[in-house]
Design a protein around this motif. Sequence first.
Motif, PDB file in Angstrom:
ATOM      1  N   MET A  99       0.721  -1.197   0.162  1.00 19.03           N
ATOM      2  CA  MET A  99       0.188   0.038  -0.033  1.00 19.03           C
ATOM      3  C   MET A  99       0.799   1.220   0.017  1.00 19.03           C
ATOM      4  O   MET A  99       0.661   2.350  -0.539  1.00 19.03           O
ATOM      5  N   ALA A 100       2.061   1.284   0.750  1.00 22.36           N
ATOM      6  CA  ALA A 100       3.021   2.461   0.596  1.00 22.36           C
ATOM      7  C   ALA A 100       3.821   2.604  -0.774  1.00 22.36           C
ATOM      8  O   ALA A 100       3.626   3.513  -1.089  1.00 22.36           O
ATOM      9  N   ARG A 101       3.873   1.389  -1.208  1.00 21.13           N
ATOM     10  CA  ARG A 101       4.714   1.554  -2.320  1.00 21.13           C
ATOM     11  C   ARG A 101       3.622   1.673  -3.745  1.00 21.13           C
ATOM     12  O   ARG A 101       4.381   2.180  -4.875  1.00 21.13           O
ATOM     13  N   TYR A 102       2.677   1.533  -3.727  1.00 21.32           N
ATOM     14  CA  TYR A 102       1.564   1.748  -4.722  1.00 21.32           C
ATOM     15  C   TYR A 102       0.237   2.553  -4.248  1.00 21.32           C
ATOM     16  O   TYR A 102      -0.861   2.208  -4.214  1.00 21.32           O
ATOM     17  N   PRO A 103       0.616   3.754  -4.101  1.00 23.61           N
ATOM     18  CA  PRO A 103      -0.223   4.669  -3.385  1.00 23.61           C
ATOM     19  C   PRO A 103      -1.480   4.761  -4.738  1.00 23.61           C
ATOM     20  O   PRO A 103      -1.252   4.953  -5.697  1.00 23.61           O
ATOM     21  N   GLY A 104      -2.645   4.675  -4.163  1.00 21.64           N
ATOM     22  CA  GLY A 104      -3.863   4.868  -5.081  1.00 21.64           C
ATOM     23  C   GLY A 104      -4.462   3.679  -5.996  1.00 21.64           C
ATOM     24  O   GLY A 104      -5.429   3.715  -6.401  1.00 21.64           O
ATOM     25  N   VAL A 105      -3.560   2.526  -5.570  1.00 23.62           N
ATOM     26  CA  VAL A 105      -3.966   1.221  -6.074  1.00 23.62           C
ATOM     27  C   VAL A 105      -5.085   0.585  -4.997  1.00 23.62           C
ATOM     28  O   VAL A 105      -4.844   0.664  -3.794  1.00 23.62           O
ATOM     29  N   GLN A 106      -6.168   0.063  -5.542  1.00 26.92           N
ATOM     30  CA  GLN A 106      -7.112  -0.655  -4.636  1.00 26.92           C
ATOM     31  C   GLN A 106      -6.746  -2.008  -4.629  1.00 26.92           C
ATOM     32  O   GLN A 106      -7.366  -2.745  -5.539  1.00 26.92           O
ATOM     33  N   PHE A 107      -6.220  -2.479  -3.428  1.00 29.57           N
ATOM     34  CA  PHE A 107      -5.815  -3.932  -3.252  1.00 29.57           C
ATOM     35  C   PHE A 107      -6.966  -4.743  -2.753  1.00 29.57           C
ATOM     36  O   PHE A 107      -7.878  -4.057  -1.886  1.00 29.57           O
ATOM     37  N   LEU A 108      -7.234  -6.120  -3.288  1.00 24.88           N
ATOM     38  CA  LEU A 108      -8.290  -6.909  -2.873  1.00 24.88           C
ATOM     39  C   LEU A 108      -7.555  -7.989  -2.323  1.00 24.88           C
ATOM     40  O   LEU A 108      -7.148  -8.775  -3.177  1.00 24.88           O
ATOM     41  N   TRP A 109      -7.893  -8.692  -1.311  1.00 25.74           N
ATOM     42  CA  TRP A 109      -7.162 -10.003  -0.810  1.00 25.74           C
ATOM     43  C   TRP A 109      -8.140 -11.015  -1.159  1.00 25.74           C
ATOM     44  O   TRP A 109      -9.446 -11.062  -0.737  1.00 25.74           O
ATOM     45  N   LEU A 110      -7.579 -12.026  -1.927  1.00 29.17           N
ATOM     46  CA  LEU A 110      -8.346 -13.179  -2.304  1.00 29.17           C
ATOM     47  C   LEU A 110      -7.788 -14.248  -1.609  1.00 29.17           C
ATOM     48  O   LEU A 110      -6.657 -14.473  -1.079  1.00 29.17           O
TER      49      LEU A 110
END
Length: 211
Positions: A99-110
């Motif tokens: 999350m710190a390395r890819y600001p603005g990316v919406q991660f979703l855990w599968l």
Amino acid sequence: MQGWPQAGRGQRVGLLGGSFDPAHEGHAHITRVAMRRFGLDRVWWLVSPGNPLKTNGPAPMSDRMARARDVMQHPRVQVTDVETRLKTRYTAQTLRRLMARYPGVQFLWLMGADNLSQFHRWQDWRWIMDHVAVGVLARPGDRLAAGFSPAARIYRGARVPARASGALGLMTPPAWCFVNLPLSDQSSTALRKAGTWRKRDAGAIDPASLT
């Protein structure tokens, strides 16, 4: 090894973690369904150095990465070794760094329903639920037990109905959703027991090791 996976601001990226020891068609099937049902732009397979909940070590990383790339060939899916690059051992640590390395990316855990059943054993599992949307892929038989798990009960108010699964990645956590699907009967455990997957340096993997 490939470099860091690519994702742009505003994209929805599903993260499927595991030892992939070995990767198989069931993993690929889950990934394709997740992309469609959760409206994902990309999926990253996070091939872990090792699972803290397992006592037996996996096959060499290079073997597992190569096998995973053979199994999952899709332009929007990338097999990665980011946990090795980040030097993280636990999912919460990995997510914080990503999350710190890819600001603005919406991660979703599968995850599969079996993982939801034991999710309360994961380090900082509540932090994960509070900061990342979670997509749970389950066979009907697995869903019942997972639905009574501590994580499901504690976060029952954050559960998103399956009909709204396509918007899960855009929701503010905590938010999680069950999606039913028929999964492949193939499993990593079965492949190891059958002797079709072997450690390059130590012969057959111990059949007693977990999936």
